[in-house]
Design a protein around this motif. Structure first.
Motif, mmCIF file in Angstrom:
data_model
loop_
_atom_site.group_PDB
_atom_site.id
_atom_site.type_symbol
_atom_site.label_atom_id
_atom_site.label_comp_id
_atom_site.label_asym_id
_atom_site.label_seq_id
_atom_site.Cartn_x
_atom_site.Cartn_y
_atom_site.Cartn_z
ATOM 1 N N ILE A 30 50.757 44.753 48.343
ATOM 2 C CA ILE A 30 50.132 44.377 47.066
ATOM 3 C C ILE A 30 50.654 45.284 45.949
ATOM 4 C CG2 ILE A 30 47.936 44.346 45.782
ATOM 5 C CD1 ILE A 30 46.602 43.553 48.543
ATOM 6 N N ALA A 31 50.713 46.574 46.209
ATOM 7 C CA ALA A 31 51.184 47.516 45.183
ATOM 8 C C ALA A 31 52.637 47.221 44.829
ATOM 9 C CB ALA A 31 51.024 48.954 45.669
ATOM 10 N N ALA A 32 53.453 46.866 45.842
ATOM 11 C CA ALA A 32 54.867 46.555 45.577
ATOM 12 C C ALA A 32 54.977 45.298 44.720
ATOM 13 C CB ALA A 32 55.613 46.376 46.890
ATOM 14 N N ASP A 33 54.107 44.316 44.951
ATOM 15 C CA ASP A 33 54.185 43.051 44.211
ATOM 16 C C ASP A 33 53.530 43.119 42.838
ATOM 17 O OD1 ASP A 33 55.330 42.068 46.502
ATOM 18 O OD2 ASP A 33 53.632 40.779 47.062
ATOM 19 N N LEU A 34 52.371 43.749 42.749
ATOM 20 C CA LEU A 34 51.594 43.678 41.501
ATOM 21 C C LEU A 34 51.785 44.902 40.608
ATOM 22 C CD1 LEU A 34 48.193 42.053 42.542
ATOM 23 C CD2 LEU A 34 50.320 40.984 41.866
ATOM 24 N N GLY A 35 52.367 45.938 41.134
ATOM 25 C CA GLY A 35 52.599 47.130 40.321
ATOM 26 C C GLY A 35 51.335 47.941 40.153
ATOM 27 N N GLU A 36 51.347 48.790 39.145
ATOM 28 C CA GLU A 36 50.281 49.773 38.983
ATOM 29 C C GLU A 36 48.991 49.183 38.433
ATOM 30 O OE1 GLU A 36 50.674 53.378 36.596
ATOM 31 O OE2 GLU A 36 52.543 53.632 37.731
ATOM 32 N N SER A 37 49.137 48.252 37.479
ATOM 33 C CA SER A 37 47.908 47.833 36.815
ATOM 34 C C SER A 37 47.643 46.345 36.971
ATOM 35 C CB SER A 37 47.936 48.239 35.337
ATOM 36 O OG SER A 37 48.826 47.418 34.659
ATOM 37 N N PHE A 38 46.477 46.089 37.506
ATOM 38 C CA PHE A 38 45.987 44.718 37.649
ATOM 39 C C PHE A 38 44.487 44.824 37.819
ATOM 40 C CE2 PHE A 38 47.311 46.339 41.761
ATOM 41 C CZ PHE A 38 46.288 46.002 42.625
ATOM 42 N N VAL A 39 43.824 43.668 37.900
ATOM 43 C CA VAL A 39 42.377 43.684 38.064
ATOM 44 C C VAL A 39 42.025 43.125 39.436
ATOM 45 C CG1 VAL A 39 40.153 42.920 37.132
ATOM 46 C CG2 VAL A 39 42.082 43.283 35.587
ATOM 47 N N MET A 40 41.303 43.933 40.215
ATOM 48 C CA MET A 40 40.807 43.478 41.504
ATOM 49 C C MET A 40 39.456 42.828 41.252
ATOM 50 S SD MET A 40 40.788 46.639 44.123
ATOM 51 C CE MET A 40 40.113 46.092 45.673
ATOM 52 N N VAL A 41 39.281 41.589 41.659
ATOM 53 C CA VAL A 41 37.957 40.967 41.540
ATOM 54 C C VAL A 41 37.396 40.803 42.950
ATOM 55 C CG1 VAL A 41 36.653 38.943 40.800
ATOM 56 C CG2 VAL A 41 38.497 39.827 39.356
ATOM 57 N N ILE A 42 36.429 41.637 43.283
ATOM 58 C CA ILE A 42 35.846 41.653 44.621
ATOM 59 C C ILE A 42 34.694 40.643 44.678
ATOM 60 C CG2 ILE A 42 34.645 43.090 46.334
ATOM 61 C CD1 ILE A 42 36.137 45.515 45.097
ATOM 62 N N VAL A 43 34.805 39.686 45.596
ATOM 63 C CA VAL A 43 33.780 38.639 45.700
ATOM 64 C C VAL A 43 32.602 39.168 46.520
ATOM 65 C CG1 VAL A 43 33.289 36.277 46.453
ATOM 66 C CG2 VAL A 43 35.548 36.834 45.515
ATOM 67 N N LEU A 44 31.433 39.134 45.910
ATOM 68 C CA LEU A 44 30.198 39.638 46.533
ATOM 69 C C LEU A 44 29.485 38.513 47.273
ATOM 70 C CD1 LEU A 44 28.868 41.736 43.531
ATOM 71 C CD2 LEU A 44 30.084 42.565 45.555
ATOM 72 N N LYS A 45 28.725 38.885 48.341
ATOM 73 C CA LYS A 45 28.599 40.270 48.745
ATOM 74 C C LYS A 45 29.583 40.633 49.853
ATOM 75 C CE LYS A 45 23.735 39.689 48.729
ATOM 76 N NZ LYS A 45 22.477 39.907 49.476
ATOM 77 N N GLY A 46 30.067 39.655 50.595
ATOM 78 C CA GLY A 46 30.780 39.901 51.846
ATOM 79 C C GLY A 46 31.985 40.828 51.760
ATOM 80 N N ALA A 47 32.681 40.849 50.603
ATOM 81 C CA ALA A 47 33.938 41.604 50.523
ATOM 82 C C ALA A 47 33.757 43.032 50.007
ATOM 83 C CB ALA A 47 34.943 40.846 49.645
ATOM 84 N N PHE A 48 32.502 43.501 49.898
ATOM 85 C CA PHE A 48 32.344 44.817 49.254
ATOM 86 C C PHE A 48 32.874 45.968 50.104
ATOM 87 C CE2 PHE A 48 28.627 47.318 50.840
ATOM 88 C CZ PHE A 48 28.154 46.446 51.808
ATOM 89 N N VAL A 49 32.764 45.878 51.419
ATOM 90 C CA VAL A 49 33.266 46.959 52.283
ATOM 91 C C VAL A 49 34.804 46.899 52.317
ATOM 92 C CG1 VAL A 49 33.328 47.845 54.645
ATOM 93 C CG2 VAL A 49 31.168 47.061 53.663
ATOM 94 N N PHE A 50 35.333 45.732 52.535
ATOM 95 C CA PHE A 50 36.788 45.539 52.525
ATOM 96 C C PHE A 50 37.360 45.978 51.173
ATOM 97 C CE2 PHE A 50 40.176 42.117 51.762
ATOM 98 C CZ PHE A 50 41.198 42.889 52.293
ATOM 99 N N GLY A 51 36.711 45.554 50.084
ATOM 100 C CA GLY A 51 37.193 45.900 48.740
ATOM 101 C C GLY A 51 37.250 47.403 48.528
ATOM 102 N N ALA A 52 36.246 48.121 49.006
ATOM 103 C CA ALA A 52 36.197 49.580 48.831
ATOM 104 C C ALA A 52 37.317 50.249 49.621
ATOM 105 C CB ALA A 52 34.838 50.107 49.282
ATOM 106 N N ASP A 53 37.562 49.786 50.839
ATOM 107 C CA ASP A 53 38.640 50.376 51.639
ATOM 108 C C ASP A 53 40.013 49.991 51.077
ATOM 109 O OD1 ASP A 53 36.973 51.767 53.311
ATOM 110 O OD2 ASP A 53 37.060 50.312 54.954
#
Ligand code: IMP
Ligand code: MG
Length: 178
Positions: A30-53
């Motif tokens: 993801i970092a190689a494709d999207l570079g340094e700056s982008f917006v992560m939109v974490i879908v709640l609630k199920g993805a909150f643990v995955f999103g944090a890691d």
């Protein structure tokens, strides 16, 4: 399938170490494709643990995304999607941004299709999709993850933030309850 979320014993499918290793790989890509700056939109609630890691793995891969959340419900207390996706948070401000939607499980595809369309309408430049788990057999609308952790059979999953009727989110690994 057991009759209630309380009286079942989840069966281990994917262990903690395997999850952690896969997230490091996904973050590097993801970092190689999207570079340094982008917006992560974490879908709640199920993805909150995955999103944090994933966020911390992205940091190690030298990406520094802005983090936003989008609350979407489609299940209620059922184990099958109702097909009606209902937002319960405001839509993140993403005008002119590259967006990465972070979802726990891709099943029918209805939830993320809705989310991605909503974010495009909100003016996102580009919307990519990252899902920890993919159940391709469940698709009701054609959608593919750009970054997928694990492709799995159509079983009902809990753990690592993912619930059955609000239970089992605390499990550190991914397990099946059917
Ligand atoms: P879809 O809209 O059918 O693709 O479903 C995606 C959403 O349903 C995910 O965000 C999950 O929250 C939920 N979901 C799908 N499969 C499972 C499962 O096996 N266990 C728990 N939740 C699931
Ligand atoms: Mg979800």
């Amino acid at each position: 399938m057991k009759s209630s979320a309380a009286d079942t014993t989840p069966q281990l499918l994917i262990g903690e170490k395997e999850i952690a290793q896969r997230i490091e790989e996904m973050a590097r890509q993801i970092a190689a494709d999207l570079g340094e700056s982008f917006v992560m939109v974490i879908v709640l609630k199920g993805a909150f643990v995955f999103g944090a890691d994933l966020l911390r793995a992205l940091g190690r891969a030298r990406a520094q995304p802005r983090v936003e959340f989008l609350g979407l419900s489609s299940y209620g207390l059922e184990r099958r999607t109702s097909g009606d996706v209902v937002p319960w948070t405001p839509i993140p401000i993403v005008k002119g941004e590259r967006v990465l939607v972070v979802e726990d499980i891709l099943d029918s595809g209805l939830t993320v299709t809705y989310a991605m369309e909503m974010l495009r309408q909100a003016g996102a430049l580009d919307v990519k999709l990252c899902a920890l788990l993919d159940k391709p057999a469940g698709r009701r609308t054609p959608v593919n993850g750009d970054y997928v952790g694990f492709s799995i059979p159509p079983r009902f999953i809990v753990g690592y933030g993912i619930d059955w009727a609000e239970r089992w989110r605390e499990l550190p690994n991914i397990a099946a309850v059917d």
